[in-house]
Design a protein around this motif. Structure first.
Motif, PDB file in Angstrom:
ATOM      1  N   GLN A   1      22.677  26.199   4.921  1.00  0.00           N
ATOM      2  CA  GLN A   1      22.138  27.481   5.378  1.00  0.00           C
ATOM      3  C   GLN A   1      21.354  27.311   6.671  1.00  0.00           C
ATOM      4  N   ASN A   2      20.557  26.258   6.750  1.00  0.00           N
ATOM      5  CA  ASN A   2      19.786  26.020   7.974  1.00  0.00           C
ATOM      6  C   ASN A   2      20.692  25.769   9.172  1.00  0.00           C
ATOM      7  N   MET A   3      21.735  24.989   8.966  1.00  0.00           N
ATOM      8  CA  MET A   3      22.646  24.678  10.070  1.00  0.00           C
ATOM      9  C   MET A   3      23.408  25.916  10.539  1.00  0.00           C
ATOM     10  N   ARG A   4      23.808  26.761   9.602  1.00  0.00           N
ATOM     11  CA  ARG A   4      24.645  27.912   9.958  1.00  0.00           C
ATOM     12  C   ARG A   4      23.852  29.147  10.349  1.00  0.00           C
ATOM     13  N   TYR A   5      22.693  29.366   9.686  1.00  0.00           N
ATOM     14  CA  TYR A   5      21.985  30.630   9.887  1.00  0.00           C
ATOM     15  C   TYR A   5      20.536  30.458  10.335  1.00  0.00           C
ATOM     16  N   GLY A   6      20.029  29.217  10.304  1.00  0.00           N
ATOM     17  CA  GLY A   6      18.660  28.997  10.724  1.00  0.00           C
ATOM     18  C   GLY A   6      17.627  29.477   9.726  1.00  0.00           C
ATOM     19  N   THR A   7      18.046  29.779   8.517  1.00  0.00           N
ATOM     20  CA  THR A   7      17.134  30.228   7.466  1.00  0.00           C
ATOM     21  C   THR A   7      17.713  29.835   6.113  1.00  0.00           C
ATOM     22  N   THR A   8      16.932  30.031   5.060  1.00  0.00           N
ATOM     23  CA  THR A   8      17.422  29.665   3.725  1.00  0.00           C
ATOM     24  C   THR A   8      17.216  30.819   2.753  1.00  0.00           C
ATOM     25  N   PHE A   9      17.970  30.776   1.656  1.00  0.00           N
ATOM     26  CA  PHE A   9      17.883  31.823   0.632  1.00  0.00           C
ATOM     27  C   PHE A   9      18.322  31.227  -0.705  1.00  0.00           C
ATOM     28  N   THR A  10      17.570  31.443  -1.739  1.00  0.00           N
ATOM     29  CA  THR A  10      17.827  30.980  -3.109  1.00  0.00           C
ATOM     30  C   THR A  10      18.020  29.472  -3.218  1.00  0.00           C
ATOM     31  N   THR A  11      17.300  28.714  -2.418  1.00  0.00           N
ATOM     32  CA  THR A  11      17.458  27.255  -2.488  1.00  0.00           C
ATOM     33  C   THR A  11      16.408  26.589  -3.363  1.00  0.00           C
ATOM     34  N   GLN A  12      15.345  27.325  -3.730  1.00  0.00           N
ATOM     35  CA  GLN A  12      14.299  26.737  -4.565  1.00  0.00           C
ATOM     36  C   GLN A  12      14.717  26.770  -6.039  1.00  0.00           C
ATOM     37  N   VAL A  13      14.349  25.742  -6.768  1.00  0.00           N
ATOM     38  CA  VAL A  13      14.613  25.676  -8.206  1.00  0.00           C
ATOM     39  C   VAL A  13      13.342  26.067  -8.945  1.00  0.00           C
ATOM     40  N   PHE A  14      13.459  27.013  -9.854  1.00  0.00           N
ATOM     41  CA  PHE A  14      12.288  27.497 -10.584  1.00  0.00           C
ATOM     42  C   PHE A  14      11.647  26.337 -11.348  1.00  0.00           C
ATOM     43  N   PRO A  15      10.346  26.104 -11.136  1.00  0.00           N
ATOM     44  CA  PRO A  15       9.702  24.956 -11.799  1.00  0.00           C
ATOM     45  C   PRO A  15       9.378  25.254 -13.264  1.00  0.00           C
ATOM     46  N   ILE A  16       9.681  24.318 -14.129  1.00  0.00           N
ATOM     47  CA  ILE A  16       9.288  24.426 -15.539  1.00  0.00           C
ATOM     48  C   ILE A  16       8.708  23.093 -15.987  1.00  0.00           C
ATOM     49  N   ASP A  17       8.005  23.109 -17.080  1.00  0.00           N
ATOM     50  CA  ASP A  17       7.456  21.866 -17.629  1.00  0.00           C
ATOM     51  C   ASP A  17       8.534  21.230 -18.511  1.00  0.00           C
ATOM     52  N   TYR A  18       9.356  20.407 -17.892  1.00  0.00           N
ATOM     53  CA  TYR A  18      10.467  19.787 -18.608  1.00  0.00           C
ATOM     54  C   TYR A  18       9.975  18.931 -19.776  1.00  0.00           C
ATOM     55  N   THR A  19       8.828  18.294 -19.600  1.00  0.00           N
ATOM     56  CA  THR A  19       8.327  17.401 -20.645  1.00  0.00           C
ATOM     57  C   THR A  19       8.056  18.168 -21.935  1.00  0.00           C
ATOM     58  N   LYS A  20       7.410  19.333 -21.818  1.00  0.00           N
ATOM     59  CA  LYS A  20       7.133  20.136 -23.018  1.00  0.00           C
ATOM     60  C   LYS A  20       8.426  20.563 -23.700  1.00  0.00           C
ATOM     61  N   VAL A  21       9.366  21.039 -22.897  1.00  0.00           N
ATOM     62  CA  VAL A  21      10.634  21.516 -23.456  1.00  0.00           C
ATOM     63  C   VAL A  21      11.371  20.379 -24.158  1.00  0.00           C
ATOM     64  N   LEU A  22      11.463  19.235 -23.500  1.00  0.00           N
ATOM     65  CA  LEU A  22      12.256  18.126 -24.024  1.00  0.00           C
ATOM     66  C   LEU A  22      11.604  17.489 -25.248  1.00  0.00           C
ATOM     67  N   GLU A  23      10.304  17.354 -25.222  1.00  0.00           N
ATOM     68  CA  GLU A  23       9.627  16.794 -26.393  1.00  0.00           C
ATOM     69  C   GLU A  23       9.771  17.728 -27.583  1.00  0.00           C
ATOM     70  N   GLY A  24       9.874  19.038 -27.323  1.00  0.00           N
ATOM     71  CA  GLY A  24      10.131  19.981 -28.402  1.00  0.00           C
ATOM     72  C   GLY A  24      11.491  19.788 -29.038  1.00  0.00           C
ATOM     73  N   ILE A  25      12.453  19.313 -28.256  1.00  0.00           N
ATOM     74  CA  ILE A  25      13.792  19.017 -28.776  1.00  0.00           C
ATOM     75  C   ILE A  25      13.799  17.703 -29.556  1.00  0.00           C
ATOM     76  N   GLY A  26      12.930  16.782 -29.149  1.00  0.00           N
ATOM     77  CA  GLY A  26      12.906  15.458 -29.769  1.00  0.00           C
ATOM     78  C   GLY A  26      13.364  14.358 -28.837  1.00  0.00           C
ATOM     79  N   VAL A  27      13.380  14.659 -27.540  1.00  0.00           N
ATOM     80  CA  VAL A  27      13.793  13.689 -26.524  1.00  0.00           C
ATOM     81  C   VAL A  27      12.563  12.902 -26.058  1.00  0.00           C
ATOM     82  N   LYS A  28      12.725  11.615 -25.826  1.00  0.00           N
ATOM     83  CA  LYS A  28      11.667  10.804 -25.231  1.00  0.00           C
ATOM     84  C   LYS A  28      11.648  11.069 -23.722  1.00  0.00           C
TER      85      LYS A  28
END
Length: 526
Positions: free
Chosen positions: A455-482
């Motif tokens: 997007q930066n190379m073609r349009y000089g701007t970005t859109f929808t490139t951020q990944v929504f942050p979550i607490d993966y550790t809480k979620v995964l430990e709830g499943i039973g993953v180390k």
């Protein structure tokens, strides 16, 4: 004695494989009753994924590592359509997945029913486009022949998926057929005498020959043949594992090469796709192209000689007939970004490479992590999976589960970015539920790098490139993953070694906070 279609299906399946993947539904109850009986008699093991997408991919990677078919059973309608990504990936990658799906009652095919696609032949017509063969079973008597044929087609020539459809009212019909309990073997494609002669004539004129091994060459142990030839061996990214990366003949990968040296190239098991040839701009010497799939010949590059053959079959026929001149070269190793701010992709690849055992199986998901994963070395065939063609995001975790079920004695590591992880981490429930112990490396940088760069190379701007942050550790430990976390450079080596150790005991995620501005050096050099 008369048997139902469901009984005959399980006779055929249990004679070929020990493991079955599937998600049950009301349409397939009689088949799942048979699966239950076989599980209780320890004739098969059964694994239930959370979504058909993941289940089809589990069965696909099981097939790749096992060298046998992988069986996935879905209900019709949404179960079938959810399976299509796995089916298409198996078709693209040449994996012997057998997808078994139901259809509504054949006798009422003109009436609307549960999981109805509206057109009775819709599923089989779609499947025909992305399989080697598609079948519908109309009676119990057809089951032994159709299943034997399905296994044989999936495992012969260039391997690939097969679709088998069963109307639900046929499942409980009884017939006198008896499945022949003979395991169908993998079959190779051998070159013709004329092809061997042409290849030998071509090689006799070489003074600086180079081998290029692609994904199709990475499934068998070719080292004895390569050592007899004694010439430099390059691999594509997807061909990593065709030769141990610490072998004296290994010359490197082609990912950053603009030109392949030497005066003739023996290319085996590669389709010359865009990402591995710098969008087909790579310069090649005179070329002998070997592949079991003739559709890849003379499409991206024109070869001087083509041979339709499997890698091992071709080398078996040729190595004793030629004596090639010995010479050597090696792809220049460039500096990597080990000193950047925070944890960089290059640093993570280096630490991971040093912490894993030699008997590793590496699976890379789509995204920047798969470029990083090029620098994680492998030392055995059938050990490295980095799609670069169909490239389904969110496939690495179910792929790792299927791989570990197939080869429980080996160390399996799936490398995945946070966007892909959010799409498939629920499949770790299947790993916990069944005690499938493998390592997932979560490359957590909060951004979709390729999207942002383009997007930066073609349009000089970005859109929808951020990944929504979550607490993966809480979620995964709830499943039973180390979960083991590496937040900075100082923690990385200790955390990686700890996660590798834990992954032998339980499903483990190494959560690595990578600098969001880091880019693998291989990309910047390209």
């Amino acid at each position: 004695m008369a048997k139902t279609t469901a009984e005959l299906l399980m006779d055929a399946i249990s004679s070929q494989v020990e493991d079955v993947f599937g998600i049950p539904g009301t349409h397939g109850l009689s088949l799942y009753e048979e699966i239950r009986k076989r599980v209780e008699r320890q004739e098969v093991r059964y694994y239930m994924p959370r979504l058909e997408y993941g289940g089809a991919i589990m069965a696909d990677y099981y097939a790749r590592l096992k060298g046998n078919v992988g069986i996935f059973i879905s209900v019709n309608g949404p179960g079938f359509t959810n399976s299509l990504t796995g089916l298409a990936e198996a078709f693209s990658e040449g994996s012997p997945l057998v997808l078994i799906s139901f259809n509504k009652e054949f006798r009422y095919r003109h009436r609307r029913q549960l999981h109805d696609t509206g057109y009775y032949d819709a599923q089989i017509e779609v499947a025909k486009q992305i399989t080697k063969a598609s079948f519908r079973i109309y009676s119990p008597e057809e089951v032994p022949l159709v299943m034997e044929k399905s296994f044989r087609i999936a495992l012969q020539d260039r391997m690939g998926p097969v679709y088998v459809e069963i109307p639900v009212d046929v499942l409980e019909e009884k017939g006198e057929a008896e499945a022949e309990r003979v395991k169908v073997p993998r079959s190779l494609v051998y070159p013709s005498k004329d092809e061997v002669r042409e290849a030998v004539n071509f090689l006799s004129e070489c003074s600086k020959p180079v081998l290029l091994l692609g994904y199709g060459a990475s499934r068998s142990d070719l080292v004895p043949y390569l050592e007899k030839l004694g010439i430099p061996v390059l691999t594509t990214v997807r061909g990593k594992g065709s030769i141990p990366e610490n072998h004296p003949l290994y010359a490197g990968t082609t990912f950053n090469l603009a030109e392949i040296p030497g005066d003739c190239l023996i290319a085996i098991g590669t389709s010359f796709n865009d990402l591995e040839t710098r969008r087909w701009s790579m310069k090649l010497p005179r070329t002998l192209h070997v592949d079991p799939d003739p559709s890849v010949f003379n499409t991206s590059f024109r070869a001087d000689v083509v041979v339709r053959a499997s890698a091992e079959a071709f080398l078996t026929e040729v190595v004793e007939r030629v004596k090639l001149p010995r010479w050597s070269f090696r792809v220049e190793r460039r500096e990597t970004n080990l000193q950047g701010e925070g944890i960089t992709h290059d640093l993570l690849a280096k630490v991971l490479n040093e912490a894993l055992g030699e008997d590793r199986v590496v699976i890379a998901d789509a995204g920047t992590n798969q470029v990083m994963a090029i620098d994680v070395q492998v030392y055995r065939p059938n050990s490295y999976f980095n799609s670069l063609i169909f490239n389904a995001m969110g496939s690495a975790i179910p792929a790792g589960i299927g791989a570990k079920i197939a080869v429980p004695e080996r160390q399996v590591v799936s490398i995945i970015g946070d966007m892909g992880f959010q799409g498939c981490f629920q499949e770790l429930i299947t790993a916990v539920e069944n005690g499938i112990n493998f390592l997932t490396v979560l490359v957590e940088d909060g951004v979709q790098h390729f999207l942002r760069m383009n997007q930066n190379m073609r349009y000089g701007t970005t859109f929808t490139t951020q990944v929504f942050p979550i607490d993966y550790t809480k979620v995964l430990e709830g499943i039973g993953v180390k979960v083991v976390e590496a937040r900075d450079r100082e923690e990385l080596r200790r955390a990686t070694e700890e996660a590798v150790s834990w992954s032998a005991k339980m499903p483990t995620v190494l959560r690595v906070r990578v600098n969001p501005n880091s880019v693998p050096s291989r990309l910047t050099r390209r």
